[in-house]
Design a protein around this motif. Structure first.
Motif, mmCIF file in Angstrom:
data_model
loop_
_atom_site.group_PDB
_atom_site.id
_atom_site.type_symbol
_atom_site.label_atom_id
_atom_site.label_comp_id
_atom_site.label_asym_id
_atom_site.label_seq_id
_atom_site.Cartn_x
_atom_site.Cartn_y
_atom_site.Cartn_z
ATOM 1 N N VAL A 189 0.863 -1.184 0.000
ATOM 2 C CA VAL A 189 0.000 0.000 0.000
ATOM 3 C C VAL A 189 0.897 1.230 0.000
ATOM 4 O O VAL A 189 1.497 1.585 1.017
ATOM 5 C CB VAL A 189 -0.940 0.011 1.218
ATOM 6 N N HIS A 190 1.012 1.845 -1.155
ATOM 7 C CA HIS A 190 1.887 3.012 -1.287
ATOM 8 C C HIS A 190 1.325 3.939 -2.350
ATOM 9 O O HIS A 190 0.954 3.496 -3.439
ATOM 10 C CB HIS A 190 3.304 2.586 -1.681
ATOM 11 N N PHE A 191 1.243 5.210 -2.023
ATOM 12 C CA PHE A 191 0.764 6.213 -2.965
ATOM 13 C C PHE A 191 1.853 7.261 -3.184
ATOM 14 O O PHE A 191 2.391 7.804 -2.222
ATOM 15 C CB PHE A 191 -0.490 6.923 -2.430
ATOM 16 N N ARG A 192 2.153 7.522 -4.425
ATOM 17 C CA ARG A 192 3.044 8.643 -4.726
ATOM 18 C C ARG A 192 2.266 9.935 -4.520
ATOM 19 O O ARG A 192 1.152 10.084 -5.009
ATOM 20 C CB ARG A 192 3.543 8.551 -6.169
ATOM 21 N N ASN A 193 2.874 10.858 -3.792
ATOM 22 C CA ASN A 193 2.189 12.122 -3.511
ATOM 23 C C ASN A 193 3.180 13.269 -3.684
ATOM 24 O O ASN A 193 3.691 13.832 -2.714
ATOM 25 C CB ASN A 193 1.605 12.111 -2.097
ATOM 26 N N ASN A 194 3.442 13.608 -4.941
ATOM 27 C CA ASN A 194 4.392 14.674 -5.264
ATOM 28 C C ASN A 194 3.692 15.953 -5.717
ATOM 29 O O ASN A 194 4.318 16.820 -6.332
ATOM 30 C CB ASN A 194 5.344 14.207 -6.372
ATOM 31 N N HIS A 195 2.402 16.058 -5.431
ATOM 32 C CA HIS A 195 1.637 17.178 -5.973
ATOM 33 C C HIS A 195 2.097 18.528 -5.424
ATOM 34 O O HIS A 195 2.038 19.535 -6.131
ATOM 35 C CB HIS A 195 0.148 16.968 -5.699
#
Length: 224
Positions: A189-195
Motif C-alpha cells: 500500500v503506497h501512494f506517490r504524492n508529489n503534488h
C-alpha cells in the motif's frame, strides 16, 4: 510589435502556470484524503465482498473483504510481477460465489513454480483486500490477451478472455494463508504524492514569467 506579442505570451504563460499550480493543489488535497481513507480502510474488519451491482469509488480500494465460493480450475491468469521474493507471476483465479464471480489474486509464484501449480477444490473462504481494476498496462508493456501475456490486473479484459459472466469489477488480494505457493499477503500500500512539489514548480514558473514580463515592460518605458 514583437515586444507586445512577447509580453502577451508571457502574460498568458503566467496565467497558465498559475492554473496548473492551483490544479496540483487540488490534486494534493484529493490524494491526501485518499491516503487517509485508505489507511482507515486497512483497520476495518472484513465485510462481505460487494456484488457487481454495487458501485465502487477510489475510496473503496484496500477495504478488507471476505467471500466464499469455489475456484474455477483451468482459468488461471498469470500476471508478471516483481516482489521481495523475486520475479514471477501473480496468480488470478476466478471464484464462483452463489451470485457472482470475482477474481482472486491468490498470491505470488516464481516461474519455476508455475508448472506445478494446483487449484484448491471444493468451497473455500477467502479473506483479503479489495483492489480496483488496474489499467491495461503501459505504453511499452500492454496486456496481450491473444498471446496470454499479462502485465496488469485488468479485470474486464481477464473476464472477457476467460468468458466469465457477472464478474465483479474488482479483484481481491488474498491474505497469506499457507506457507506454500502462491504466497498471499504481499499487497504493498503506497501512494506517490508529489503534488506539492509539482505545484511549487508551476508557481515558480509563473513567477519567472511574471518577472520577465516586468522587465520587458520597464524597458519599454520612455526615458525621462
Amino acid at each position: 510589435m514583437k515586444k507586445a506579442v512577447f509580453a502577451l505570451l508571457l502574460l498568458a504563460a503566467t496565467g497558465l502556470f498559475l492554473s496548473l499550480g492551483l490544479w496540483q493543489l487540488q490534486r494534493l488535497e484529493w490524494k491526501s484524503q485518499l491516503i487517509t481513507t485508505t489507511q482507515s480502510n486497512l483497520t476495518l474488519p472484513p465485510i462481505p465482498a460487494p456484488s457487481p451491482a454495487i458501485p465502487l469509488t477510489p475510496a473503496s480500494a484496500y477495504t478488507p473483504v471476505t467471500v466464499s465460493g469455489s475456484y474455477v480450475s483451468g482459468k488461471d491468469t498469470f500476471v508478471l510481477a516483481s516482489t521481495r521474493h523475486g520475479r514471477g507471476y501473480w496468480v488470478l483465479t476466478p471464484l464462483h460465489t452463489q451470485t457472482f464471480t470475482v477474481l482472486i489474486n491468490r498470491g505470488f509464484i516464481t516461474r519455476a513454480q508455475q508448472a506445478s501449480l494446483t487449484t484448491p477444490s471444493g468451497t473455500v473462504v477467502v479473506q483479503g483486500l479489495l483492489r480496483l481494476s488496474e489499467p491495461a498496462g503501459t505504453l511499452l508493456q500492454s496486456n496481450n490477451p491473444s498471446q496470454n501475456l499479462w502485465y496488469a490486473r485488468h479485470v474486464s479484459a481477464i473476464a472477457t478472455h476467460h468468458n466469465l459472466t457477472n464478474t465483479a469489477p474488482y479483484f481481491i488480494d488474498a491474505d497469506a494463508t499457507a506457507p506454500t505457493p502462491p504466497i498471499g499477503g504481499l499487497t504493498v500500500v503506497h501512494f506517490r504524492n508529489n503534488h506539492l512539489q509539482y505545484a511549487l514548480t508551476w508557481f515558480g514558473m509563473a513567477l519567472l514569467s511574471l518577472t520577465g514580463l516586468g522587465i520587458l515592460l520597464r524597458r519599454q518605458r520612455p526615458q525621462a
